[in-house]
Enzyme design. Structure first.
Site, PDB file in Angstrom:
ATOM      1  N   ASP A  54       2.188   6.456   2.269  1.00 15.67           N
ATOM      2  CA  ASP A  54       1.271   5.531   2.179  1.00 15.67           C
ATOM      3  C   ASP A  54       1.456   4.253   3.062  1.00 15.67           C
ATOM      4  O   ASP A  54       2.061   4.271   4.099  1.00 15.67           O
ATOM      5  CB  ASP A  54       1.741   4.852   0.879  1.00 15.67           C
ATOM      6  CG  ASP A  54       3.299   4.462   0.839  1.00 15.67           C
ATOM      7  OD1 ASP A  54       3.968   5.268   1.463  1.00 15.67           O
ATOM      8  OD2 ASP A  54       3.499   3.419   0.181  1.00 15.67           O
TER       9      ASP A  54
ATOM     10  N   GLU B 144       6.029   4.914  -0.959  1.00 17.72           N
ATOM     11  CA  GLU B 144       7.437   4.345  -0.412  1.00 17.72           C
ATOM     12  C   GLU B 144       7.298   2.907  -0.696  1.00 17.72           C
ATOM     13  O   GLU B 144       8.449   2.472  -0.792  1.00 17.72           O
ATOM     14  CB  GLU B 144       7.492   4.948   0.845  1.00 17.72           C
ATOM     15  CG  GLU B 144       9.163   4.666   1.494  1.00 17.72           C
ATOM     16  CD  GLU B 144       9.307   3.211   2.075  1.00 17.72           C
ATOM     17  OE1 GLU B 144      10.387   2.352   1.708  1.00 17.72           O
ATOM     18  OE2 GLU B 144       8.405   2.790   2.666  1.00 17.72           O
TER      19      GLU B 144
END
Length: 399
Positions: free
Chosen positions: A87, A144
């Site tokens: 991400d 994350e």
């Protein structure tokens, strides 16, 4: 560590060094199309397409947008998990680079694009030329950044479906010597918790504060008291941070608001300290608000636990990294820091190690989460080579 340490010579796998330009193109493609937590649709598709093209068995949709590649060789039941994150962050990029983000307000400001490409490159090499006996799980984790994608993958059956004996993760580290590997056994990164306190009363006219209760003053008293928790209740040998990051109250000049809100974060390396701070934040808030005659509600969200490396796996990771990186650039007792990574949740389930790979500091480099940051492309073949040697060392082929 000092960022001005001379750059060493790396023992990069020749076949990986030969495709450096291709790795950079992959990384730039991911960087130009960053996606936020649990929305990494294109990123996951990119990863899955690459893995399948190498002949790697690939599962998608784990934990939402996670991807797991499975590569088996030989007859051993031994296994290893290698993790990268997918991400990006809600930051407006300001690098001005040709591969700058095309998605407004979203950028890869933490290097997850580079982490993904290092692992993809390792998967290709291991599929084509790897010599190991067992199973390698290539774990590409969503979300994350703040949203707990590691736990989402675990809850979705990560280790039930892909039962790793041990698991490892690399994160780039701007400011550390280029190519340096830094880690430590035990607590390495801190927990990441968030809290919110809402103080309530009826509110009233600013000219007649004696006719109401002042939510702002109550919140100020709480905020001041909270700052004594670390200084007076955490041993000097331990480490912790309580930071209030938001204070919201009122919308006009001449009225005392009926609500005041405090929000912030707590960082610790010790689970017992984490529990104590949560308890004391709540107790102080409730007792002070009660004494000042206002109501309050307190919530505490344990987002990420402390990241604790297991000693045996940390030593193995350091030994393997030393096959690629000179011993002068191995830091096996790096200081613990207050940053966080939700790989900690995976380390609660399996033994393993999280380590940094230094990006160097040319003077123009930027730190993580800076809108001017860009991943250091020279790390791609280094990280990929470490991953390959990690898999081969942990899953040795019988001779």
């Amino acid at each position: 560590m000092s960022a001005d340490t001379p750059e060493p010579v790396f023992n990069i796998i020749p076949e990986i060094a030969a495709v450096d330009d291709e790795l950079r193109r992959w990384r730039h493609a991911l960087h130009a199309n960053p996606e936020l937590a649990f929305k990494e649709y294109d990123t996951s598709a990119f990863v899955a397409e690459k893995l399948r093209s190498f002949g790697v068995e690939t599962a998608t949709g784990l934990g939402g947008t996670g991807v797991v590649g499975v590569l088996r060789k030989g007859t051993s039941n031994a296994s290893i998990g290698l993790r990268a994150d997918l991400d990006a962050l809600a930051i407006q990029e300001a690098t001005g680079l040709p591969h700058q983000s095309r998605n407004d307000g979203v950028m890869h400001a933490c290097g997850h694009d580079g982490h993904s490409v290092m692992l993809i490159a390792a998967a290709r090499y291991l599929a084509e030329r790897g010599t190991f006996d067992g199973t390698v799980y290539f774990i590409f984790q969503p979300a994350e950044e703040n949203e707990g994608g590691a736990q989402a993958m675990i809850d979705g059956g990560l280790f039930a479906q892909f039962p790793c004996d041990a698991i490892y993760a690399i994160h780039n580290a701007p400011g550390a010597p280029f190519g340096a590997v830094a880690t430590r056994p035990g607590a390495f990164l801190a927990s990441m918790d968030m809290f919110e306190l809402i103080v309530r009363d009826t509110g009233g006219h600013a000219a007649t504060p004696h006719l109401c209760r002042d939510t702002i003053m109550a919140a100020i008293q709480v905020a001041t008291a909270w700052q004594t928790i670390v200084s007076r209740q955490v041993p000097a040998s331990d480490s912790a941070v309580v930071s209030i990051t938001q204070f919201q109250a009122g919308e006009t000049w001449n009225a005392l608001p009926g609500e005041a809100v405090l929000r912030g974060t707590v960082r610790t390396h010790c689970p017992e300290t984490q529990a104590m701070i949560e308890r004391e934040l709540r107790n102080m808030a409730e007792n002070i608000c009660s004494a000042m005659g206002v109501d309050c509600s307190f919530s505490y969200d344990r987002r990420y636990p402390p990241l604790i490396n297991s000693p045996a796996e940390t030593k193995r990771a350091v030994d393997v990294a030393a096959q690629i990186v000179p011993q002068s650039h191995i830091y096996d007792n790096a200081p613990a820091v207050m940053g966080s990574d939700d790989f900690a949740a995976m380390l609660q389930e399996r033994p393993g190690c999280y380590f940094w790979l230094g990006s160097g500091d040319s003077g123009d480099s930027r730190m993580l989460h800076d809108p001017r940051y860009d991943f250091e492309d020279r790390l791609l073949p280094i990280g990929a080579s470490i991953w390959v040697r990690m898999a081969e060392a942990m899953l040795p082929k019988a001779v």
